[in-house]
Write a protein that holds these residues in place. Structure first.
Motif, PDB file in Angstrom:
ATOM      1  N   UNK A 187      42.798  57.017 -17.330  1.00 43.85           N
ATOM      2  CA  UNK A 187      41.326  56.971 -17.047  1.00 43.85           C
ATOM      3  C   UNK A 187      40.595  56.061 -18.317  1.00 43.85           C
ATOM      4  N   UNK A 188      39.566  55.456 -17.823  1.00 41.18           N
ATOM      5  CA  UNK A 188      38.792  54.941 -18.738  1.00 41.18           C
ATOM      6  C   UNK A 188      37.248  55.264 -18.491  1.00 41.18           C
ATOM      7  N   UNK A 189      36.383  55.717 -19.347  1.00 41.36           N
ATOM      8  CA  UNK A 189      34.926  55.919 -19.111  1.00 41.36           C
ATOM      9  C   UNK A 189      34.214  54.678 -19.203  1.00 41.36           C
ATOM     10  N   UNK A 190      33.139  54.595 -18.372  1.00 44.25           N
ATOM     11  CA  UNK A 190      31.905  53.818 -18.640  1.00 44.25           C
ATOM     12  C   UNK A 190      30.980  54.884 -18.950  1.00 44.25           C
ATOM     13  N   UNK A 191      30.584  55.747 -18.308  1.00 47.04           N
ATOM     14  CA  UNK A 191      29.471  56.827 -18.566  1.00 47.04           C
ATOM     15  C   UNK A 191      28.608  57.123 -17.219  1.00 47.04           C
ATOM     16  N   UNK A 192      27.829  57.907 -17.736  1.00 48.69           N
ATOM     17  CA  UNK A 192      26.766  58.251 -16.589  1.00 48.69           C
ATOM     18  C   UNK A 192      26.110  57.663 -15.988  1.00 48.69           C
ATOM     19  N   UNK A 193      25.478  57.581 -14.664  1.00 47.73           N
ATOM     20  CA  UNK A 193      24.738  56.559 -13.835  1.00 47.73           C
ATOM     21  C   UNK A 193      23.292  56.952 -14.036  1.00 47.73           C
ATOM     22  N   UNK A 194      22.467  55.820 -13.831  1.00 52.62           N
ATOM     23  CA  UNK A 194      20.916  56.124 -13.877  1.00 52.62           C
ATOM     24  C   UNK A 194      20.392  55.243 -12.669  1.00 52.62           C
ATOM     25  N   UNK A 195      19.257  55.605 -12.173  1.00 55.46           N
ATOM     26  CA  UNK A 195      18.861  54.866 -11.036  1.00 55.46           C
ATOM     27  C   UNK A 195      17.772  54.221 -11.648  1.00 55.46           C
ATOM     28  N   UNK A 196      17.904  52.958 -10.972  1.00 50.70           N
ATOM     29  CA  UNK A 196      16.766  52.021 -11.163  1.00 50.70           C
ATOM     30  C   UNK A 196      16.289  51.671 -10.034  1.00 50.70           C
ATOM     31  N   UNK A 197      14.845  51.059  -9.839  1.00 52.94           N
ATOM     32  CA  UNK A 197      14.138  50.760  -8.590  1.00 52.94           C
ATOM     33  C   UNK A 197      12.966  50.135  -8.890  1.00 52.94           C
ATOM     34  N   UNK A 198      12.234  49.628  -7.856  1.00 52.28           N
ATOM     35  CA  UNK A 198      11.180  48.851  -7.620  1.00 52.28           C
ATOM     36  C   UNK A 198      10.108  49.783  -7.685  1.00 52.28           C
TER      37      UNK A 198
ATOM     38  N   UNK B 289      22.282  52.142  -8.578  1.00 57.01           N
ATOM     39  CA  UNK B 289      22.535  53.154  -9.658  1.00 57.01           C
ATOM     40  C   UNK B 289      23.633  52.799 -10.584  1.00 57.01           C
ATOM     41  N   UNK B 290      23.495  52.782 -11.754  1.00 59.22           N
ATOM     42  CA  UNK B 290      24.534  52.377 -12.678  1.00 59.22           C
ATOM     43  C   UNK B 290      24.606  52.938 -14.175  1.00 59.22           C
ATOM     44  N   UNK B 291      25.320  52.424 -14.962  1.00 58.59           N
ATOM     45  CA  UNK B 291      25.416  52.883 -16.265  1.00 58.59           C
ATOM     46  C   UNK B 291      24.485  51.996 -17.318  1.00 58.59           C
ATOM     47  N   UNK B 292      24.086  52.460 -18.460  1.00 59.58           N
ATOM     48  CA  UNK B 292      23.265  51.694 -19.300  1.00 59.58           C
ATOM     49  C   UNK B 292      24.147  50.346 -19.349  1.00 59.58           C
ATOM     50  N   UNK B 293      25.152  50.438 -19.772  1.00 59.46           N
ATOM     51  CA  UNK B 293      26.139  49.180 -20.143  1.00 59.46           C
ATOM     52  C   UNK B 293      26.181  48.182 -19.140  1.00 59.46           C
ATOM     53  N   UNK B 294      26.561  48.661 -17.687  1.00 65.71           N
ATOM     54  CA  UNK B 294      26.351  47.791 -16.679  1.00 65.71           C
ATOM     55  C   UNK B 294      24.833  47.299 -16.509  1.00 65.71           C
ATOM     56  N   UNK B 295      23.581  48.036 -16.457  1.00 65.20           N
ATOM     57  CA  UNK B 295      22.482  47.661 -16.578  1.00 65.20           C
ATOM     58  C   UNK B 295      22.048  46.522 -17.353  1.00 65.20           C
ATOM     59  N   UNK B 296      22.486  46.677 -18.454  1.00 63.11           N
ATOM     60  CA  UNK B 296      22.222  45.953 -19.714  1.00 63.11           C
ATOM     61  C   UNK B 296      22.900  44.654 -19.500  1.00 63.11           C
ATOM     62  N   UNK B 297      24.381  44.846 -19.465  1.00 58.96           N
ATOM     63  CA  UNK B 297      25.110  43.320 -19.288  1.00 58.96           C
ATOM     64  C   UNK B 297      24.963  42.464 -18.445  1.00 58.96           C
ATOM     65  N   UNK B 298      24.407  43.146 -17.254  1.00 56.49           N
ATOM     66  CA  UNK B 298      24.192  42.207 -15.955  1.00 56.49           C
ATOM     67  C   UNK B 298      22.912  42.027 -15.545  1.00 56.49           C
ATOM     68  N   UNK B 299      21.871  42.368 -16.733  1.00 56.37           N
ATOM     69  CA  UNK B 299      20.524  41.947 -16.614  1.00 56.37           C
ATOM     70  C   UNK B 299      19.765  42.598 -15.336  1.00 56.37           C
ATOM     71  N   UNK B 300      20.383  43.811 -14.891  1.00 55.52           N
ATOM     72  CA  UNK B 300      19.438  44.442 -13.754  1.00 55.52           C
ATOM     73  C   UNK B 300      18.241  44.964 -14.280  1.00 55.52           C
ATOM     74  N   UNK B 301      18.132  45.329 -15.586  1.00 55.91           N
ATOM     75  CA  UNK B 301      16.800  45.742 -16.054  1.00 55.91           C
ATOM     76  C   UNK B 301      15.672  44.590 -16.083  1.00 55.91           C
ATOM     77  N   UNK B 302      16.137  43.404 -16.136  1.00 51.87           N
ATOM     78  CA  UNK B 302      15.220  42.296 -16.072  1.00 51.87           C
ATOM     79  C   UNK B 302      14.552  42.389 -14.705  1.00 51.87           C
TER      80      UNK B 302
END
Ligand code: LMR
Length: 329
Positions: free
Chosen positions: A142-153, A207-220
């Protein structure tokens, strides 16, 4: 004379060709969908280095990030066909092969990564690595990524806020049910499409983890992120039985040792990035991070918990109970 010379030339060429074949390293193509600067991306690079070291370059790992080679919807098929030898899809992406790994998708099952570790290291958790063995796949760890967060408009503070919104989900029926109980509209889409779907407003959230939201720029392209920690995004590293059986005993031991070391390294990065990447997102000022009050959080738990009952038969009530108990340390 000419015949003799030709024969000698052919013999020499054959010998050197055989030598070249013997020197060719065995290649492990490792395909994944995330950016390189993520727990999985960095784990794969570390694995590549360690395999080269431990096998004296007899085995070479080629890492293909960012869905360059295969998306997660195709990678397991490709592995069974021998086109790729290793991958680490999210546990949510094994649903076509087994029901039991859906355990890890149940909302609000694990409180944190320590609880996940306790469960994954238990006998029950380790046995689940064999969940796809009858399909010709071997779970190596197993490998962790982490806990998911919800992002939305729009801001999501209570479950009713999600009503009617379209959310991208991984290909998991549990995740589908998790949004259906909120009266939202879940859409199963590949990871590689998420940014564009959000940017063009074809979907409202994900829904995704902080690292995926950051590295794929979803937060933008998402003005609000609710720190919900409502679910887990973890991976299972897999190979095919066919490939694994072609390695010698010694090679299997070295590759497994390299992987275990790389996974420990990746798991630490997962913990660090959950903090660092959240901070970078907050500092960007591009999105508002919403923290839930205990009362608001309790409402999300209550809204999503019925999903457990829905999948109890497929996953196994005892397995769910064991995983839940791992929250008690
Ligand atoms: C996703 O599709 O959102 C994730 O599984 C991507 C990944 O591999 O972390």
């Amino acid at each position: 004379m000419r015949i003799l010379l030709t024969a000698a030339f052919v013999a020499v060429s054959l010998i050197s060709a055989a030598g070249a074949v013997a020197d060719e390293p065995t290649v492990i193509k490792f395909s994944h969908v995330v950016a390189e600067n993520t727990p999985k991306g960095l784990m794969a690079q570390r694995f590549q280095e360690l395999v080269a070291e431990k096998t004296d370059a007899e085995i070479e790992v080629e890492v293909y990030p960012n869905s360059q080679l295969f998306g997660d919807d195709k990678v397991l098929e490709a592995m069974l066909l021998g086109d790729v030898q290793m991958a680490a899809p999210a546990l949510s992406k094994f649903s076509r092969y087994t029901d039991v790994l859906a355990l890890y998708d149940l909302p609000f099952l694990f409180e944190d990564l320590d609880a996940v570790d306790r469960f994954q290291q238990s006998e029950e958790g380790q046995a689940m690595l064999n969940a796809v063995a009858d399909k010709g796949l071997i779970g190596l760890g197993y490998l962790h990524n982490g806990m998911k967060q919800l992002s939305a408009s729009k801001p999501l503070r209570v479950p009713e806020d999600a009503e009617g919104l379209k959310f991208r989900i991984m290909s998991s029926d549990v995740l589908e049910a998790q949004f259906e109980v909120l009266n939202a509209a879940p859409l199963k889409k590949p990871f590689s499409e998420v940014f564009t779907l959000l940017q063009t407003k074809a979907i409202d959230g994900q829904e995704n983890t902080w690292s995926n939201i950051y590295s794929k720029k979803f937060f933008e392209v998402q003005p609000y992120i609710t720190e919900s920690n409502h679910g887990l995004l973890d991976y299972m590293v897999v190979t095919s039985k066919e490939f694994w059986s072609r390695l010698t005993d010694e090679q299997r031991t070295e590759v497994k040792a390299a992987l275990d070391e790389a996974l420990a390294y990746g798991n630490q990065i997962a913990r660090d990035k959950a903090i660092e990447d959240k901070e970078k997102i907050a500092e960007s000022g591009r999105t508002e991070i919403i923290e839930l009050t205990p009362e608001q959080r309790a409402q999300w738990v209550e809204a999503m918990r019925p999903v457990w009952r829905q999948f109890e038969d497929d996953i196994g009530a005892e397995r769910i109970e064991a995983a839940y108990r791992s929250n008690d340390d």
